[in-house]
Design a protein around this motif. Structure first.
Motif, mmCIF file in Angstrom:
data_model
loop_
_atom_site.group_PDB
_atom_site.id
_atom_site.type_symbol
_atom_site.label_atom_id
_atom_site.label_comp_id
_atom_site.label_asym_id
_atom_site.label_seq_id
_atom_site.Cartn_x
_atom_site.Cartn_y
_atom_site.Cartn_z
ATOM 1 N N VAL A 287 6.962 9.582 -1.362
ATOM 2 C CA VAL A 287 7.748 8.596 -2.093
ATOM 3 C C VAL A 287 8.839 8.063 -1.168
ATOM 4 C CG1 VAL A 287 9.344 8.239 -4.002
ATOM 5 C CG2 VAL A 287 7.327 9.656 -4.321
ATOM 6 N N TYR B 167 3.482 16.213 7.375
ATOM 7 C CA TYR B 167 3.008 17.294 6.510
ATOM 8 C C TYR B 167 3.509 18.641 7.015
ATOM 9 C CZ TYR B 167 -0.165 14.998 3.264
ATOM 10 O OH TYR B 167 -0.683 14.255 2.240
ATOM 11 N N LEU B 168 3.436 18.843 8.362
ATOM 12 C CA LEU B 168 3.851 20.138 8.915
ATOM 13 C C LEU B 168 5.353 20.355 8.756
ATOM 14 C CD1 LEU B 168 1.559 20.463 12.042
ATOM 15 C CD2 LEU B 168 1.635 21.926 9.997
ATOM 16 N N GLU C 181 0.823 -1.194 0.000
ATOM 17 C CA GLU C 181 0.000 0.000 0.000
ATOM 18 C C GLU C 181 0.858 1.244 0.000
ATOM 19 O OE1 GLU C 181 -2.964 0.249 2.891
ATOM 20 O OE2 GLU C 181 -4.324 -1.080 1.803
ATOM 21 N N HIS D 264 0.845 7.040 3.507
ATOM 22 C CA HIS D 264 0.072 8.278 3.438
ATOM 23 C C HIS D 264 0.493 9.328 4.443
ATOM 24 C CE1 HIS D 264 -2.159 6.638 6.764
ATOM 25 N NE2 HIS D 264 -2.547 5.617 6.061
ATOM 26 N N GLY D 265 1.629 9.136 5.100
ATOM 27 C CA GLY D 265 2.174 10.203 5.934
ATOM 28 C C GLY D 265 1.362 10.469 7.194
ATOM 29 N N SER D 266 1.712 11.560 7.889
ATOM 30 C CA SER D 266 1.003 11.937 9.116
ATOM 31 C C SER D 266 0.942 13.456 9.159
ATOM 32 C CB SER D 266 1.760 11.416 10.334
ATOM 33 O OG SER D 266 3.025 12.044 10.392
ATOM 34 N N ARG D 267 0.101 13.983 10.087
ATOM 35 C CA ARG D 267 0.014 15.445 10.235
ATOM 36 C C ARG D 267 1.393 16.048 10.485
ATOM 37 N NH1 ARG D 267 -5.371 16.987 10.644
ATOM 38 N NH2 ARG D 267 -6.543 15.137 11.192
ATOM 39 N N PHE E 52 5.912 21.228 5.248
ATOM 40 C CA PHE E 52 5.447 22.580 4.952
ATOM 41 C C PHE E 52 6.455 23.622 5.443
ATOM 42 C CE2 PHE E 52 3.015 26.385 6.198
ATOM 43 C CZ PHE E 52 2.566 26.737 4.941
ATOM 44 N N HIS F 243 9.321 18.147 -1.227
ATOM 45 C CA HIS F 243 7.929 17.914 -1.624
ATOM 46 C C HIS F 243 7.693 16.446 -1.955
ATOM 47 C CE1 HIS F 243 6.006 22.000 -2.394
ATOM 48 N NE2 HIS F 243 7.169 22.267 -1.832
ATOM 49 N N THR F 244 8.670 15.838 -2.639
ATOM 50 C CA THR F 244 8.501 14.450 -3.062
ATOM 51 C C THR F 244 8.418 13.521 -1.852
ATOM 52 O OG1 THR F 244 9.857 15.055 -4.931
ATOM 53 C CG2 THR F 244 9.413 12.731 -4.650
ATOM 54 N N ALA G 131 9.496 23.555 3.240
ATOM 55 C CA ALA G 131 9.177 24.133 1.929
ATOM 56 C C ALA G 131 9.078 25.652 2.032
ATOM 57 C CB ALA G 131 7.873 23.542 1.397
ATOM 58 N N ALA G 132 8.470 26.141 3.124
ATOM 59 C CA ALA G 132 8.311 27.588 3.283
ATOM 60 C C ALA G 132 9.679 28.266 3.367
ATOM 61 C CB ALA G 132 7.487 27.876 4.539
ATOM 62 N N PHE H 161 5.213 15.364 0.843
ATOM 63 C CA PHE H 161 3.845 15.520 0.326
ATOM 64 C C PHE H 161 3.445 14.348 -0.573
ATOM 65 C CE2 PHE H 161 4.245 20.437 0.567
ATOM 66 C CZ PHE H 161 4.127 20.364 1.941
ATOM 67 N N LEU H 162 4.376 13.885 -1.409
ATOM 68 C CA LEU H 162 4.033 12.781 -2.316
ATOM 69 C C LEU H 162 4.365 11.422 -1.693
ATOM 70 C CD1 LEU H 162 5.195 14.485 -5.595
ATOM 71 C CD2 LEU H 162 2.900 13.662 -5.168
#
Lengths: 122, 210, 341
Positions: free
Chosen positions: A72, A22-23, A13, A16-19, A26, A65-66, A29-30, A69-70
Motif C-alpha cells: 500500500v 519482501y526480505l 496499476e 507489486h514490490g521486489s524480492r 520479512f 506488513h501493509t 516483521a521477524a 507485503f500488501l
C-alpha cells in the motif's frame, strides 16, 4: 474516465514490490514478532509496561506488513487503495475503542459493587 | 489518443470515437475491488476483536487466559504464518518474472506452512477442550474461539484457494486470469497475517501478561 | 454537497449509542453520543439548503418526481428535527420507548426513504422500462401517501408526548382515543395511496404503447443517462462520452451536439452468468440451516457453495464482443424513434 486516464494506464496499476522489499519486510516483521514474544515470556518488564510496549510493536508491525507485503502506498491504484485503507482504519478504531469505552463505563455503572447479600428467605 | 467529433473544430470533443481495447487486461479494476472486500473482512475481525476485548476477563469462574495459553506453541504458529507470507511473496516475484514452475513450487511451500498453522491450531483447540475450556464454559472462551476460529477458517479457505490455483496454473500457466487471481490470493494471504498480528498480540500476549 | 456527505459518512459511525441512552453507560458516554448525533444535523442541513437553492429561481415543473422530492424534503426535515430532540439524553430518558420515538423513526424512514424512493422510481422508470408511469394514478398515490402520512403520524407524536408507550394493545385513558381514531383514518388514506400505486403500475403496463418514451429523454433531462435510448442498449454508450459540464447532456443539447451516427466499433462486454444468483441461493440455504440447527443441510449447502464457486473459476469464457452491425442496428433504431417522435 477521461482521455487523460486512458493514456496513462500504468500509473493506476498496483505496485507489486521486489524480492528485496519482501526480505526487508520479512526481517522487520521477524524482529517485531520476536521482541514481544520474548518480553511476554521472560517477564523482564513489569506487566503494564510490557502490555504497552507489545501493543506499540504490534501497531508498527501492522504498518510494516501493509507497506512491504500488501504494497500500500500513495500511488497504488491512483491512491484509492490508501484511501479505502484509511477509511477502514478509522472505522476499526471507532468500533474497537468505542465498544471498550462504552462497556467499561457500563460495567462501572451497572455491575454490583460488592457481593450482594442473599435474598431474604421467602 | 485521437478523438474526433463530427462537429466544427473549435467545439470540444463529446465522444471518444477510437478507444483502447480493454481486452489487454492491464487496467483491470479487480485488485481494487478485492482490496475493498478485504477491508470489509477487516471490519468483521474488528467487531470480533471488540467483542473479545469486552469479554476478555468474563471468565465466569472458569479458566483464565493466563492459565490456558501456551505461548511457545503460539510462537511456533506465528513463525509458520510469517514464513508462509514471505514464501508467497517469492511466488509473486516468480510470477512477475514469468517462472511458472517457481510459482507452483512456492505456492506448494506456502500451502505446507499454512497446513502446519491450521494443524497446530486444531491441536491447540482440542487440547483446550480436553481441559474443559470449551466455548460454552465462559463468555471469554466463546469470544476466544469465535475470533481465533474465524481467522483459522479464513486460513483454511486460503489453503483451498492455493490448491485451486496450483491446478489452474498447471492447466493454463500464468495467464491474465491466473495472474489476477494470484494477486488477489496474495492480498488475502497477507491480510490474514496482519490479522494474526492482532490475535497473537491482543489475545495471547496481553492475555498472558495482564 | 460532497463534503457534507463525507462528514455524515464519518459521523454516522459515532452515533450508535443514541439507541441505548437509558442503559446506564453514564454521563460522559451519553453526552459524547448525544452531541455527535446532534452534530449530524449540520451537514444534513447543508444538504437540504443545497437542494433548496438548486430549485430557487429555477423553472420548476411540478411533475410527479418533483412532487415526491418536495414531499420528501418537508417530511424528512420534520423527522430530522424530532431526531435532534431525541438526541438530547435527558429528553430521551423521558421519551424512550414512547410513541414519540415511533413517530420519529417512521417520519424519517417514510419521509426520507419511501418518498425519495418513489421520486427516483417515477423519474427513472421510463429509462429502465421504456415507458412512463401513468401520472393520474401516480398523483392519487402521492396525495394518499402524503396526506395519509401526516394525518396518521401527527397524532402519534402527540400521544407519545403525553406518555403512551409503544407496543401496547390496551390503554386505560379514554381521552387518548380520538387521537388513535384520527391516526387510524390517516392509515386508511395511506392504504388508498398504496392501492393507487398498484393500480398505477397495472394501468401503465396496459397503456404502455401510449406512454412509450420514444426519445430516450422524456423529462428533458440534464444528465448523460438521458442521451441513450429507453431502455438503454446493453452496452449503454456506443462511444464513451466526454464530460465538460456538471450537467453533461444539457451541455451537449444546448451546444446542439448529437451522438455520432456512424463509425461504430465492436463493443467488448462481459457475458451474463447465473453464478451470483446460484451462489446467493446456496448461501441463503446455508444461513437458514445454521439458524435452525439443521446441521446436515448446513453441511450440504456449505460444500455445494464451495464446490460451485470453485467450478465457476474454471469457466474462462467470460466475455464477448457485440458486433458492429448490432451496434449500428441498435443506434439506428434509437435514432429512427427520435426522428419519428
Amino acid at each position: 474516465m477521461t482521455a487523460h486516464d486512458h493514456s496513462h494506464p500504468v500509473a493506476h496499476e498496483a505496485d507489486h514490490g521486489s524480492r528485496r522489499s519482501y526480505l526487508i519486510g520479512f526481517l522487520l516483521a521477524a524482529v517485531l514478532t520476536a521482541i514481544p514474544f520474548w518480553l511476554a515470556m521472560s517477564g523482564v518488564l513489569e506487566g503494564r509496561i510490557t502490555a504497552i510496549v507489545v501493543t506499540v510493536l504490534a501497531l508498527v508491525q501492522i504498518v510494516v506488513h501493509t507497506v512491504f507485503f500488501l504494497h500500500v502506498n500513495t500511488r497504488s491504484e491512483g491512491g484509492w487503495t490508501l484511501l479505502t485503507l484509511v477509511f477502514t482504519a478509522i472505522i476499526v478504531v471507532i468500533v474497537i475503542l468505542g465498544s471498550l469505552w462504552i462497556m467499561y463505563h457500563l460495567h462501572g455503572n451497572m455491575m454490583p459493587m460488592a457481593p450482594q447479600p442473599p435474598p431474604p428467605p421467602a | 489518443m485521437s478523438a474526433t467529433s463530427a462537429a466544427t473544430s473549435d467545439e470540444p470533443t463529446f465522444y471518444l470515437m477510437e478507444e483502447d481495447d480493454h481486452a489487454g487486461g492491464h487496467s483491470s479494476p479487480t485488485p481494487l475491488g478485492f482490496w475493498i472486500y478485504l477491508m470489509s473482512d477487516a471490519l468483521i475481525f474488528a467487531t470480533l476483536f471488540a467483542t473479545y476485548g469486552v469479554l476478555a476477563t468474563a471468565y465466569a469462574g472458569g479458566p483464565t487466559a493466563r492459565e490456558l495459553f501456551d505461548l511457545p506453541l503460539v510462537a511456533l504458529n506465528t513463525a509458520f504464518l510469517l514464513v508462509s507470507s514471505i514464501t508467497y511473496g517469492m511466488a509473486m516475484m516468480d510470477m512477475h518474472e514469468g517462472k511458472t514452475g517457481g510459482v507452483r513450487a512456492w505456492l506448494a511451500i506456502t500451502a505446507l506452512f499454512g497446513l502446519a498453522f491450521v494443524g497446530v491450531e486444531l491441536y491447540e483447540f482440542s487440547h483446550l477442550m480436553a481441559e474443559g475450556a470449551t466455548p460454552q464454559r465462559s463468555a471469554f472462551l466463546s469470544a476466544f474461539y469465535t475470533l481465533v476460529g474465524t481467522h483459522g477458517l479464513h486460513v483454511t479457505f486460503g489453503l483451498i484457494w492455493i490448491g485451486v490455483m496450483l491446478v489452474q496454473v498447471g492447466q493454463r500457466g500464468l495467464s491474465v486470469e491466473n495472474r489476477r487471481r494470484l494477486t488477489c490470493l496474495g492480498m488475502f494471504w497477507h491480510l490474514l497475517d496482519v490479522v494474526w498480528i492482532g490475535v497473537f498480540t491482543f489475545v495471547y500476549l496481553l492475555g498472558a501478561v495482564l | 454537497m460532497v463534503y457534507a456527505t463525507v462528514v455524515i459518512t464519518i459521523l454516522s459511525y459515532l452515533v450508535w449509542l443514541h439507541h441505548f441512552f437509558t442503559m446506564g453507560s453514564g454521563a460522559s458516554v451519553n453526552s459524547f453520543f448525544g452531541i455527535a448525533t446532534m452534530v449530524i444535523s449540520i451537514p444534513t442541513g447543508a444538504k437540504i439548503f443545497n437542494w433548496l437553492f438548486t430549485m430557487y429561481r429555477g423553472k420548476i415543473r411540478f411533475e410527479l418526481p418533483m412532487m415526491w422530492v418536495v414531499a420528501f424534503m418537508i417530511t424528512f426535515v420534520v423527522g430530522g428535527m424530532t431526531g435532534v430532540l431525541l438526541a438530547v439524553p435527558p429528553a430521551d430518558f423521558v421519551l424512550h420507548n414512547s410513541l414519540f420515538l415511533v413517530a420519529h423513526f417512521h417520519n424519517v424512514i417514510i419521509g426520507g426513504v419511501v418518498f425519495g424512493l418513489f421520486a427516483g422510481m417515477t423519474y427513472w422508470f421510463p429509462k429502465a422500462f421504456g415507458f412512463k408511469l401513468d401520472p393520474f394514478w401516480g398523483k392519487i398515490s402521492f396525495w394518499g401517501w402524503v396526506l395519509g402520512y401526516w394525518l396518521a403520524w401527527t397524532p402519534i407524536y402527540i400521544v407519545g408526548l403525553m406518555g403512551t408507550t409503544r407496543r401496547v394493545r390496551h390503554f386505560d385513558d379514554p381521552t387518548l382515543q380520538p387521537w388513535f381514531i384520527l391516526a387510524g383514518i390517516g392509515a386508511l388514506i395511506i392504504l388508498v395511496g398504496i392501492l393507487a400505486f398498484v393500480i398505477q403500475i397495472a394501468v401503465s403496463i396496459r397503456n404502455r404503447e401510449k406512454l412509450r418514451d420514444t426519445t430516450g429523454d422524456p423529462w428533458d433531462g440534464r444528465t448523460l443517462e438521458w442521451s441513450t435510448t429507453s431502455p438503454p442498449p446493453p452496452y449503454n454508450f456506443a462511444f464513451t462520452p466526454v464530460v465538460h459540464d456538471l450537467d453533461a447532456w444539457y451541455d451537449m443539447k444546448t451546444r446542439g451536439h448529437r451522438p455520432p451516427a456512424g463509425g461504430y466499433r465492436p463493443i467488448h462486454m462481459p457475458r451474463n452468468t447465473g453464478a451470483g444468483v446460484i451462489l446467493s441461493g446456496l448461501a441463503l440455504v446455508l444461513g437458514f440451516a445454521m439458524i435452525w440447527y439443521i446441521w446436515w443441510l448446513a453441511a450440504v449447502s456449505a460444500v455445494a457453495l464451495l464446490a460451485y464457486s470453485i467450478l465457476h473459476t474454471f469457466n474462462y469464457d467470460r466475455d464477448y464482443f457485440i458486433p458492429v452491425e448490432d451496434v449500428a442496428r441498435q443506434e439506428g433504431a434509437g435514432r429512427a424513434l427520435e426522428a419519428g417522435a
